[in-house]
Design an enzyme around this catalytic site. Structure first.
Site, PDB file in Angstrom:
ATOM      1  N   GLY A  40       0.839  -1.208   0.000  1.00 27.00           N
ATOM      2  CA  GLY A  40       0.000   0.000   0.000  1.00 27.00           C
ATOM      3  C   GLY A  40       0.866   1.246   0.000  1.00 27.00           C
ATOM      4  N   ASN A 118       1.583  -2.390   5.444  1.00 27.39           N
ATOM      5  CA  ASN A 118       0.796  -1.173   5.633  1.00 27.39           C
ATOM      6  C   ASN A 118      -0.588  -1.241   4.976  1.00 27.39           C
ATOM      7  OD1 ASN A 118       0.323   1.933   5.771  1.00 27.39           O
ATOM      8  ND2 ASN A 118       0.326   1.462   3.571  1.00 27.39           N
ATOM      9  N   SER A 171      -3.294   0.165  14.240  1.00 29.59           N
ATOM     10  CA  SER A 171      -4.194   1.308  14.408  1.00 29.59           C
ATOM     11  C   SER A 171      -4.415   1.497  15.899  1.00 29.59           C
ATOM     12  CB  SER A 171      -5.542   1.004  13.737  1.00 29.59           C
ATOM     13  OG  SER A 171      -6.509   1.973  14.098  1.00 29.59           O
ATOM     14  N   TYR A 185     -13.114  -3.845  11.143  1.00 30.75           N
ATOM     15  CA  TYR A 185     -11.788  -3.211  11.161  1.00 30.75           C
ATOM     16  C   TYR A 185     -11.125  -3.420  12.522  1.00 30.75           C
ATOM     17  CZ  TYR A 185      -8.285   0.532  10.882  1.00 30.75           C
ATOM     18  OH  TYR A 185      -7.116   1.252  10.888  1.00 30.75           O
ATOM     19  N   LYS A 189      -7.690  -5.378  13.365  1.00 25.21           N
ATOM     20  CA  LYS A 189      -6.516  -4.689  13.910  1.00 25.21           C
ATOM     21  C   LYS A 189      -6.133  -5.231  15.299  1.00 25.21           C
ATOM     22  CE  LYS A 189      -5.553  -1.951  10.425  1.00 25.21           C
ATOM     23  NZ  LYS A 189      -4.288  -1.966   9.694  1.00 25.21           N
ATOM     24  N   ILE A 218      -4.717  10.135  10.758  1.00 27.55           N
ATOM     25  CA  ILE A 218      -3.724  10.638   9.802  1.00 27.55           C
ATOM     26  C   ILE A 218      -4.460  11.045   8.523  1.00 27.55           C
ATOM     27  CG2 ILE A 218      -1.598  10.114   8.537  1.00 27.55           C
ATOM     28  CD1 ILE A 218      -1.297   9.944  11.645  1.00 27.55           C
TER      29      ILE A 218
HETATM   30  P1  NAP Z   1      -5.283   4.805   2.031  1.00 31.88           P
HETATM   31  O1  NAP Z   1      -5.111   6.273   1.958  1.00 31.88           O
HETATM   32  O2  NAP Z   1      -6.605   4.216   1.638  1.00 31.88           O
HETATM   33  O3  NAP Z   1      -4.106   4.093   1.189  1.00 31.88           O
HETATM   34  C1  NAP Z   1      -4.023   2.707   1.227  1.00 31.88           C
HETATM   35  C2  NAP Z   1      -3.245   2.181   0.044  1.00 31.88           C
HETATM   36  O4  NAP Z   1      -3.243   0.741   0.149  1.00 31.88           O
HETATM   37  C3  NAP Z   1      -3.906   2.514  -1.295  1.00 31.88           C
HETATM   38  O5  NAP Z   1      -2.935   2.783  -2.268  1.00 31.88           O
HETATM   39  C4  NAP Z   1      -4.676   1.235  -1.620  1.00 31.88           C
HETATM   40  O6  NAP Z   1      -4.882   1.024  -3.010  1.00 31.88           O
HETATM   41  C5  NAP Z   1      -3.718   0.187  -1.076  1.00 31.88           C
HETATM   42  N1  NAP Z   1      -4.408  -1.085  -0.841  1.00 31.88           N
HETATM   43  C6  NAP Z   1      -5.667  -1.283  -0.392  1.00 31.88           C
HETATM   44  N2  NAP Z   1      -5.950  -2.582  -0.354  1.00 31.88           N
HETATM   45  C7  NAP Z   1      -4.832  -3.241  -0.791  1.00 31.88           C
HETATM   46  C8  NAP Z   1      -4.514  -4.593  -1.010  1.00 31.88           C
HETATM   47  N3  NAP Z   1      -5.418  -5.578  -0.804  1.00 31.88           N
HETATM   48  N4  NAP Z   1      -3.275  -4.908  -1.452  1.00 31.88           N
HETATM   49  C9  NAP Z   1      -2.359  -3.939  -1.712  1.00 31.88           C
HETATM   50  N5  NAP Z   1      -2.630  -2.631  -1.560  1.00 31.88           N
HETATM   51  C10 NAP Z   1      -3.853  -2.272  -1.097  1.00 31.88           C
HETATM   52  O7  NAP Z   1      -5.036   4.274   3.534  1.00 31.88           O
HETATM   53  P2  NAP Z   1      -4.220   4.945   4.748  1.00 31.88           P
HETATM   54  O8  NAP Z   1      -5.128   5.861   5.484  1.00 31.88           O
HETATM   55  O9  NAP Z   1      -2.912   5.440   4.265  1.00 31.88           O
HETATM   56  O10 NAP Z   1      -4.008   3.657   5.685  1.00 31.88           O
HETATM   57  C11 NAP Z   1      -2.869   2.824   5.557  1.00 31.88           C
HETATM   58  C12 NAP Z   1      -2.813   1.875   6.753  1.00 31.88           C
HETATM   59  O11 NAP Z   1      -2.821   2.635   7.963  1.00 31.88           O
HETATM   60  C13 NAP Z   1      -3.997   0.919   6.865  1.00 31.88           C
HETATM   61  O12 NAP Z   1      -3.561  -0.333   7.324  1.00 31.88           O
HETATM   62  C14 NAP Z   1      -4.880   1.561   7.905  1.00 31.88           C
HETATM   63  O13 NAP Z   1      -5.701   0.642   8.596  1.00 31.88           O
HETATM   64  C15 NAP Z   1      -3.832   2.167   8.821  1.00 31.88           C
HETATM   65  N6  NAP Z   1      -4.353   3.279   9.637  1.00 31.88           N
HETATM   66  C16 NAP Z   1      -4.649   4.475   9.068  1.00 31.88           C
HETATM   67  C17 NAP Z   1      -5.111   5.507   9.876  1.00 31.88           C
HETATM   68  C18 NAP Z   1      -5.411   6.875   9.319  1.00 31.88           C
HETATM   69  O14 NAP Z   1      -5.847   7.733  10.094  1.00 31.88           O
HETATM   70  N7  NAP Z   1      -5.198   7.145   8.035  1.00 31.88           N
HETATM   71  C19 NAP Z   1      -5.311   5.296  11.248  1.00 31.88           C
HETATM   72  C20 NAP Z   1      -5.024   4.052  11.776  1.00 31.88           C
HETATM   73  C21 NAP Z   1      -4.529   3.048  10.963  1.00 31.88           C
HETATM   74  P3  NAP Z   1      -6.293   1.507  -3.673  1.00 31.88           P
HETATM   75  O15 NAP Z   1      -6.350   2.987  -3.494  1.00 31.88           O
HETATM   76  O16 NAP Z   1      -6.215   1.054  -5.088  1.00 31.88           O
HETATM   77  O17 NAP Z   1      -7.370   0.799  -2.880  1.00 31.88           O
END
Ligand code: NAP
Length: 278
Positions: A40, A118, A171, A185, A189, A218
């Site tokens: 990701g 990630n 998370s 979710y 997690k 984030i």
């Molecule tokens: P994001 O903006 O949605 O980016 C996620 C990336 O991962 C996208 O490029 C997506 O591709 C790719 N992806 C999704 N499913 C996938 C798969 N099956 N195989 C390979 N790549 C895949 O997400 P984010 O907010 O950066 O979150 C990243 C991680 O941080 C996640 O594990 C999330 O649970 C964790 N997290 C985030 C937050 C936050 O506040 N942002 C908080 C706690 C935890 P597509 O766009 O094509 O789907």
């Protein structure tokens, strides 16, 4: 202890080669010659992690569902350092895709030292509207994906005998629900955190250190998609008063990928602007 006394003690430690002073800071964060896979890694938190690991000298395999976006990141990185990045389209929930991803890192860079799990999804799914396919999909990506990538990478790391680092992006929901409607979710997690600790124990004899980063709030394309009211309510409860940046997680990942965290395994670093306290 007086200042003069403290200074004398520091000089003594330096002379005796105490570990705390033996390695210069620049060497501690130097990842030159290491290869990292970031799943990701084309956007959001993954991109923040890619940026810092690359800056520290690592070669990066950007693995993402969105190959076009991963290619764009690769181009930007090789412009800074030729040959330092490769992009693959990968679905972490698909065993064959994961095998191809790990093989690509070894074929391209001839090593695999760091895996950052990630990739993850967080659809809002209140229980009354939660269907089985949504529940399974979240578990498939966030938990089964973690298992598939970890197993495939750890096998290679063990075979090479050079140790390694595995960093799981969990998370704050791995510890406590952050909002209503995220049951699949939160289940995934909590599982990811349990998996992290168990695998850390198992891989320690191979000098593979396994740790987690628990982000909260984030600003990424994913949280942007959640939109409106839910996000505003969440942000209002962050003690630091604002959403974090993907680079905040990139810095924590650099810490866990480098010798800065030389004595850590099975730990989880919370990076959430204090949100868990609220
Ligand atoms: P994001 O903006 O949605 O980016 C996620 C990336 O991962 C996208 O490029 C997506 O591709 C790719 N992806 C999704 N499913 C996938 C798969 N099956 N195989 C390979 N790549 C895949 O997400 P984010 O907010 O950066 O979150 C990243 C991680 O941080 C996640 O594990 C999330 O649970 C964790 N997290 C985030 C937050 C936050 O506040 N942002 C908080 C706690 C935890 P597509 O766009 O094509 O789907």
């Amino acid at each position: 202890m007086t200042a003069a006394c403290a200074l004398r003690r520091l000089h003594d430690m330096a002379r005796s080669g105490a570990p705390s002073l033996r390695t210069p800071l620049t060497e501690l964060i130097d990842l030159s010659g290491r290869t990292a896979i970031v799943t990701g890694g084309a956007m959001g938190i993954g991109l923040g992690i890619v940026g810092r690991l690359h800056e520290a000298g690592a070669s990066i395999l950007i693995a993402d569902l969105d190959l076009q976006a991963a290619e764009a990141v690769r181009e930007a990185l090789v412009e800074r350092r030729p040959g330092s990045a490769h992009a693959v389209g990968a679905d972490v929930s698909d065993p064959e895709s994961v095998e191809r991803m790990v093989s690509a890192a070894l074929e391209r860079f001839d090593s695999l030292d760091i895996l950052v799990n990630n990739a993850g999804i967080y659809p809002m799914a209140p229980l009354e509207k939660l269907d089985l396919s949504t529940f399974r999909h979240v578990i498939d990506v966030n938990l089964t994906g973690l298992y598939l990538c970890t197993k495939a990478a750890a096998e290679r790391m063990i075979a090479r005998g050079r140790g390694g680092r595995i960093i799981n992006v969990t998370s704050i929901d791995a510890l406590h629900p952050s909002m209503v409607g995220l049951a699949p979710y939160d289940a995934s997690k909590h599982g990811a955190w349990g998996f992290t600790k168990s695998v850390a124990l198992e891989l320690a004899p191979h000098r593979i250190w396994v740790n987690a980063i628990a982000p909260g709030g984030i600003a990424t394309p994913g949280t942007g998609d959640m939109g409106g009211e839910a996000l505003r309510e969440f942000e209002a409860q962050i003690p630091m008063g604002h959403m974090g940046d993907p680079d905040d997680i990139g810095r924590a990942a650099l810490y866990l990928a480098s010798e800065l965290s030389s004595y850590m395994t099975g730990a989880q670093i919370v990076v959430d602007g204090g949100r868990l306290l609220a």
